[in-house]
Design an enzyme around this catalytic site. Structure first.
Site, PDB file in Angstrom:
ATOM      1  N   GLU A 191      15.984  -9.413  -2.629  1.00  0.00           N
ATOM      2  CA  GLU A 191      16.330  -8.409  -3.652  1.00  0.00           C
ATOM      3  C   GLU A 191      17.819  -8.057  -3.724  1.00  0.00           C
ATOM      4  O   GLU A 191      18.181  -6.878  -3.640  1.00  0.00           O
ATOM      5  CB  GLU A 191      15.480  -7.148  -3.426  1.00  0.00           C
ATOM      6  CG  GLU A 191      13.994  -7.452  -3.489  1.00  0.00           C
ATOM      7  CD  GLU A 191      13.100  -6.288  -3.081  1.00  0.00           C
ATOM      8  OE1 GLU A 191      13.609  -5.168  -2.926  1.00  0.00           O
ATOM      9  OE2 GLU A 191      11.888  -6.504  -2.922  1.00  0.00           O
TER      10      GLU A 191
ATOM     11  N   GLU B  58       4.578 -12.517  -3.726  1.00  0.00           N
ATOM     12  CA  GLU B  58       3.987 -11.193  -3.434  1.00  0.00           C
ATOM     13  C   GLU B  58       3.062 -10.784  -4.578  1.00  0.00           C
ATOM     14  O   GLU B  58       3.152  -9.671  -5.106  1.00  0.00           O
ATOM     15  CB  GLU B  58       5.105 -10.149  -3.242  1.00  0.00           C
ATOM     16  CG  GLU B  58       6.084 -10.523  -2.139  1.00  0.00           C
ATOM     17  CD  GLU B  58       7.154  -9.468  -1.878  1.00  0.00           C
ATOM     18  OE1 GLU B  58       7.005  -8.340  -2.365  1.00  0.00           O
ATOM     19  OE2 GLU B  58       8.123  -9.800  -1.182  1.00  0.00           O
TER      20      GLU B  58
HETATM   21  O1  9MR Z   1       4.115  -3.648   1.199  1.00  0.00           O
HETATM   22  C1  9MR Z   1       5.234  -3.128   1.880  1.00  0.00           C
HETATM   23  C2  9MR Z   1       5.009  -1.662   2.193  1.00  0.00           C
HETATM   24  O2  9MR Z   1       3.974  -1.518   3.150  1.00  0.00           O
HETATM   25  C3  9MR Z   1       6.295  -1.022   2.710  1.00  0.00           C
HETATM   26  O3  9MR Z   1       6.096   0.371   2.837  1.00  0.00           O
HETATM   27  C4  9MR Z   1       7.419  -1.310   1.743  1.00  0.00           C
HETATM   28  C5  9MR Z   1       8.693  -0.707   2.285  1.00  0.00           C
HETATM   29  O4  9MR Z   1       9.783  -0.927   1.526  1.00  0.00           O
HETATM   30  O5  9MR Z   1       7.573  -2.712   1.585  1.00  0.00           O
HETATM   31  C6  9MR Z   1       6.462  -3.301   0.997  1.00  0.00           C
HETATM   32  O6  9MR Z   1       6.677  -4.675   0.759  1.00  0.00           O
HETATM   33  C7  9MR Z   1       7.740  -5.009  -0.107  1.00  0.00           C
HETATM   34  C8  9MR Z   1       8.277  -6.348   0.297  1.00  0.00           C
HETATM   35  O7  9MR Z   1       8.645  -6.327   1.661  1.00  0.00           O
HETATM   36  C9  9MR Z   1       9.460  -6.752  -0.556  1.00  0.00           C
HETATM   37  N1  9MR Z   1       9.141  -6.697  -1.957  1.00  0.00           N
HETATM   38  C10 9MR Z   1       8.517  -5.501  -2.445  1.00  0.00           C
HETATM   39  C11 9MR Z   1       7.296  -5.158  -1.584  1.00  0.00           C
HETATM   40  C12 9MR Z   1       6.584  -3.945  -2.116  1.00  0.00           C
HETATM   41  O8  9MR Z   1       7.431  -2.837  -1.999  1.00  0.00           O
END
Ligand code: 9MR
Length: 371
Positions: free
Chosen positions: A156, A261
């Site tokens: 990102e 994802e």
């Molecule tokens: O699914 C993840 C969630 O449990 C966490 O709280 C969050 C923290 O930023 O990150 C989520 O996963 C993310 C992923 O690592 C990167 N892309 C976006 C995803 C959804 O936020």
């Protein structure tokens, strides 16, 4: 006469057992002919404590990724103090269940401790931040050498309008932080694949910026193997022709395309909502959480059609795509129950709150069988 009836019986048994084998096939048996197919696992699951999730993994998936435990915060909470225990359990789980593992993620502006960017009371200098990126990436990639197939090296870094995200990495190092991270990862493990991963990749300006970045890295002799399209999608966004154009563009840059994802948000959302920017958040209102008792039939149908059109896209692009990864196993595991509005009931995955396979799973399998 006896010989004939025996022959017919043998043939019948063959047909019956092959059709019951077909009925037993999971996603990986059929989609796996073209690309890896998997899910993220939360810590509870990767520690082997969620048996129902494990049954789904065994049947349907051949690749997994850690939802959180391999991010910089969990792995290096204090400078130089690494905690690999949870991630090592995940590695053991992948070995026990014959799964490939994607590392997620080395450099991201979220879930990263503040010490990374600070020097005493002030901000870290260029030199200090460069050194910290190198040390973190080198230590983590070295630790998982031979255990991880590929890493989301940078996550990102680009905004929807194609500009670089003003993250602390960018503010201190400009776009150089990307190259620094990729080079360090490659030096630590020359055999591991290296990816750039981001959301809202259908947006043309973002697509073009990612392509420019990939080409620039390649021109400068930096290894990059793949681009991950996170694909946190909804019932009507993105437009599939934009999404497909991005798959084509990334493939044309000479990298593997990965759907990393995937989930489908069925809930209504406030106007400014979009992508997966974790800093977005809105106050809870009942009208944003309409399906606490289950989905109405028309929404259920719309959701199923959306899943099928997404997988039709993946089928059409099956020779460009090397992995499709869902962001969670069953609906109640999804981060979309808590983002961008806390406390909602969402239905974004392929298995329901009872871990039951949704009917669309068999339809996706049939689609890939050409039925
Ligand atoms: O699914 C993840 C969630 O449990 C966490 O709280 C969050 C923290 O930023 O990150 C989520 O996963 C993310 C992923 O690592 C990167 N892309 C976006 C995803 C959804 O936020």
């Amino acid at each position: 006469m006896y010989r004939w009836s025996r022959l017919i019986l043998i043939l019948l048994c063959g047909i019956l057992s092959s059709s019951s084998a077909e009925a037993r096939s999971g996603l990986k048996d059929v989609l796996g002919r073209y690309f890896l197919i998997g899910s993220c696992l939360n810590h509870h699951q990767s520690a082997g404590r969620d048996e129902r999730a494990t049954r789904i993994v065994d049947r349907h998936f051949n690749v997994v990724v850690a939802e959180n435990i391999m991010k910089p915060g969990p792995l290096e909470p204090r400078e130089g103090e690494f905690d690999f225990r949870a991630a090592d359990e995940l590695v053991a789980y992948t070995r026990q269940h014959g799964l490939a593992l994607t590392g997620h993620c080395l450099i991201w502006h979220s879930q990263i401790p503040d010490w990374f960017f600070r020097d005493g009371e002030g901000p870290a200098s260029r030199e200090l931040l460069t050194e910290r990126i190198r040390r973190h990436v080198t230590a983590v990639v070295t630790h998982f050498k031979g255990k991880v197939k590929g890493w989301d090296v940078v996550n990102e870094a680009i905004e929807w309008d194609g500009s670089y995200r003003r993250s602390p990495f960018y503010n201190i190092l400009g776009e150089d932080f990307i190259e620094i991270a990729f080079r360090a990862a490659h030096e630590a493990d020359p055999d591991v694949e290296l990816y750039y991963n981001d959301y809202s990749m259908d947006i043309p300006a973002k697509r073009q910026a990612v392509c420019r970045m990939v080409r620039r890295l390649k021109e400068r002799g930096v290894r990059i193997d793949g681009v991950g399209m996170q694909s946190h999608v909804g019932l009507v966004y993105p437009r599939l022709n934009d999404y497909e154009a991005s798959i084509d563009s990334f493939a044309a840059c000479g990298v593997k395309v990965m759907i990393t994802e995937l989930d489908v948000n069925v809930l209504p959302n406030p106007d400014q909502f979009g992508g997966a920017a974790i800093d977005q958040s809105y106050e809870y209102r009942q009208k944003w959480n309409p399906y606490t008792e289950g989905l109405p039939a028309d929404v259920e149908k719309q959701l199923e059609e959306r899943w099928l059109s997404l997988f039709e896209v993946y089928y059409r692009h099956r020779h460009q795509i090397s992995r499709v990864n869902l962001w969670g196993i069953a609906d109640h595991h999804s981060w979309l129950n808590g983002w961008p509005i806390p406390g909602r009931t969402n239905y974004p995955l392929l298995f329901d709150r009872e871990y039951r396979e949704k009917p669309v799973v068999k339809k996706i399998i049939a689609l890939f069988r050409g039925q």
